[in-house]
Design a protein around this motif. Structure first.
Motif, short mmCIF file in Angstrom:
data_model
loop_
_atom_site.label_atom_id
_atom_site.label_comp_id
_atom_site.label_asym_id
_atom_site.label_seq_id
_atom_site.Cartn_x
_atom_site.Cartn_y
_atom_site.Cartn_z
N ILE A 12 0.83 -1.19 0.00
CA ILE A 12 0.00 0.00 0.00
C ILE A 12 0.87 1.24 0.00
CG2 ILE A 12 -1.78 1.27 1.24
CD1 ILE A 12 -2.45 -1.35 2.68
N PRO A 13 0.77 2.10 -1.02
CA PRO A 13 1.49 3.37 -0.99
C PRO A 13 0.79 4.33 -0.04
CG PRO A 13 0.27 3.17 -3.05
CD PRO A 13 0.05 1.91 -2.29
N SER A 14 1.57 5.05 0.78
CA SER A 14 1.01 5.99 1.75
C SER A 14 1.76 7.31 1.73
CB SER A 14 1.09 5.39 3.16
OG SER A 14 0.73 6.35 4.13
N THR A 15 1.04 8.40 1.87
CA THR A 15 1.67 9.71 1.98
C THR A 15 2.06 10.03 3.41
OG1 THR A 15 -0.48 10.79 2.18
CG2 THR A 15 0.48 10.63 -0.04
N ASN A 16 1.65 9.19 4.37
CA ASN A 16 2.02 9.37 5.77
C ASN A 16 2.14 7.98 6.40
OD1 ASN A 16 1.95 9.77 8.63
ND2 ASN A 16 1.12 11.81 8.29
N SER A 22 -0.32 3.39 12.13
CA SER A 22 -1.17 3.51 13.32
C SER A 22 -2.53 2.87 13.09
CB SER A 22 -1.32 4.98 13.70
OG SER A 22 -2.20 5.11 14.78
N PHE A 23 -3.11 3.07 11.90
CA PHE A 23 -4.40 2.45 11.58
C PHE A 23 -4.32 0.93 11.70
CE2 PHE A 23 -8.41 1.67 9.66
CZ PHE A 23 -8.24 0.66 8.74
N PHE A 24 -3.33 0.32 11.07
CA PHE A 24 -3.23 -1.14 11.12
C PHE A 24 -2.85 -1.64 12.52
CE2 PHE A 24 -3.11 -0.65 6.54
CZ PHE A 24 -3.97 -1.67 6.16
N ARG A 25 -1.97 -0.94 13.21
CA ARG A 25 -1.51 -1.36 14.53
C ARG A 25 -2.57 -1.09 15.60
NH1 ARG A 25 3.25 1.74 15.44
NH2 ARG A 25 1.75 3.30 16.08
N THR A 27 -5.86 0.16 15.30
CA THR A 27 -7.26 -0.15 15.01
C THR A 27 -7.48 -1.63 14.79
OG1 THR A 27 -7.55 2.04 14.02
CG2 THR A 27 -9.22 0.39 13.51
N LEU A 28 -6.57 -2.27 14.04
CA LEU A 28 -6.77 -3.68 13.67
C LEU A 28 -5.80 -4.63 14.36
CD1 LEU A 28 -7.49 -3.16 9.88
CD2 LEU A 28 -9.14 -3.63 11.69
N ASP A 29 -4.99 -4.12 15.31
CA ASP A 29 -4.10 -4.95 16.14
C ASP A 29 -3.01 -5.69 15.38
OD1 ASP A 29 -7.01 -5.72 18.02
OD2 ASP A 29 -5.51 -4.23 18.53
N PHE A 30 -2.52 -5.13 14.27
CA PHE A 30 -1.35 -5.71 13.60
C PHE A 30 -0.09 -5.35 14.39
CE2 PHE A 30 -2.24 -7.31 9.23
CZ PHE A 30 -3.61 -7.21 9.27
N SER A 31 0.94 -6.18 14.27
CA SER A 31 2.25 -5.90 14.87
C SER A 31 3.19 -5.38 13.80
CB SER A 31 2.86 -7.18 15.46
OG SER A 31 2.03 -7.69 16.46
N THR A 32 4.13 -4.55 14.20
CA THR A 32 5.14 -4.05 13.27
C THR A 32 6.30 -5.03 13.24
OG1 THR A 32 4.52 -1.79 13.84
CG2 THR A 32 6.62 -2.08 12.70
N VAL A 33 6.59 -5.55 12.05
CA VAL A 33 7.70 -6.49 11.88
C VAL A 33 8.96 -5.74 11.49
CG1 VAL A 33 8.53 -8.45 10.51
CG2 VAL A 33 6.14 -8.34 11.22
N MET A 34 8.81 -4.71 10.64
CA MET A 34 9.93 -3.91 10.16
C MET A 34 9.42 -2.51 9.91
SD MET A 34 12.18 -2.86 7.20
CE MET A 34 10.84 -2.77 6.14
N GLU A 35 10.24 -1.51 10.27
CA GLU A 35 9.82 -0.12 10.05
C GLU A 35 11.05 0.76 9.83
OE1 GLU A 35 7.52 3.46 12.49
OE2 GLU A 35 7.67 1.47 13.37
N ASN A 36 11.00 1.55 8.76
CA ASN A 36 11.97 2.62 8.57
C ASN A 36 11.24 3.80 7.94
OD1 ASN A 36 12.02 2.35 5.68
ND2 ASN A 36 13.47 0.66 5.87
N GLU A 37 11.95 4.84 7.55
CA GLU A 37 11.29 6.05 7.05
C GLU A 37 10.61 5.87 5.69
OE1 GLU A 37 15.41 5.83 5.75
OE2 GLU A 37 14.60 5.90 7.76
N ALA A 38 10.88 4.77 4.99
CA ALA A 38 10.31 4.58 3.66
C ALA A 38 9.47 3.30 3.51
CB ALA A 38 11.42 4.57 2.62
N TYR A 39 9.48 2.43 4.52
CA TYR A 39 8.84 1.12 4.35
C TYR A 39 8.47 0.52 5.70
CZ TYR A 39 7.98 -3.09 1.54
OH TYR A 39 7.41 -4.13 0.86
N VAL A 40 7.28 -0.07 5.77
CA VAL A 40 6.81 -0.73 7.00
C VAL A 40 6.19 -2.07 6.62
CG1 VAL A 40 5.18 -0.57 8.93
CG2 VAL A 40 6.29 1.50 8.10
N VAL A 41 6.44 -3.07 7.44
CA VAL A 41 5.80 -4.37 7.27
C VAL A 41 5.03 -4.67 8.56
CG1 VAL A 41 6.11 -6.84 6.84
CG2 VAL A 41 7.62 -5.18 5.73
N CYS A 42 3.74 -4.98 8.40
CA CYS A 42 2.87 -5.31 9.53
C CYS A 42 2.41 -6.76 9.41
CB CYS A 42 1.64 -4.41 9.53
SG CYS A 42 1.98 -2.67 9.70
#
Length: 117
Positions: A12-16, A22-25, A27-42
């Motif tokens: 999913i491309p996101s502008t923020n 925050s929505f996936f984590r 609201t829907l209780d996903f966990s963050t597996v990887m996060e940096n300034e350009a890419y996130v995996v939930c």
């Protein structure tokens, strides 16, 4: 050689990134597996969602998340959807009960559905 497909992971491309994460984590209780300034995996259960930083022109996409109890999920998340466009649970003619939510800071629509008995 044949193979077995186990998961389909949307990107999913996101502008923020932080607000979309925050929505996936939150609201829907996903966990963050990887996060940096350009890419996130939930991740949640057997589902993986990739969120990537996008420019101003982002594409449109839709996602379908099938659950076992859409009304129970709705009870849990409805108060977390402030400032988001959504459609609360309703029955579709094709045998699904669904919630529709516009994912924050994307051009993506999330369908959450359950098969009707």
């Amino acid at each position: 050689m044949t193979y077995k497909a186990l998961f389909l992971s949307p990107m999913i491309p996101s502008t923020n990134l932080l607000e979309t994460l925050s929505f996936f984590r939150d609201t829907l209780d996903f966990s963050t597996v990887m996060e940096n300034e350009a890419y996130v995996v939930c991740y949640k259960d057997n589902l993986t969602i990739h969120i990537l930083k996008a420019g101003q022109e982002i594409g449109e996409m839709e996602l379908y998340l099938e659950v076992d109890n859409v009304d129970a999920l709705w009870s849990k998340i409805k108060d977390r959807l402030t400032d988001l466009k959504f459609k609360e649970p309703f029955n579709q003619e094709y045998g699904m009960r669904e919630i529709h939510i516009c994912i924050p800071h994307t051009n993506a629509l999330l369908f959450i559905g359950q098969k009707l008995p």
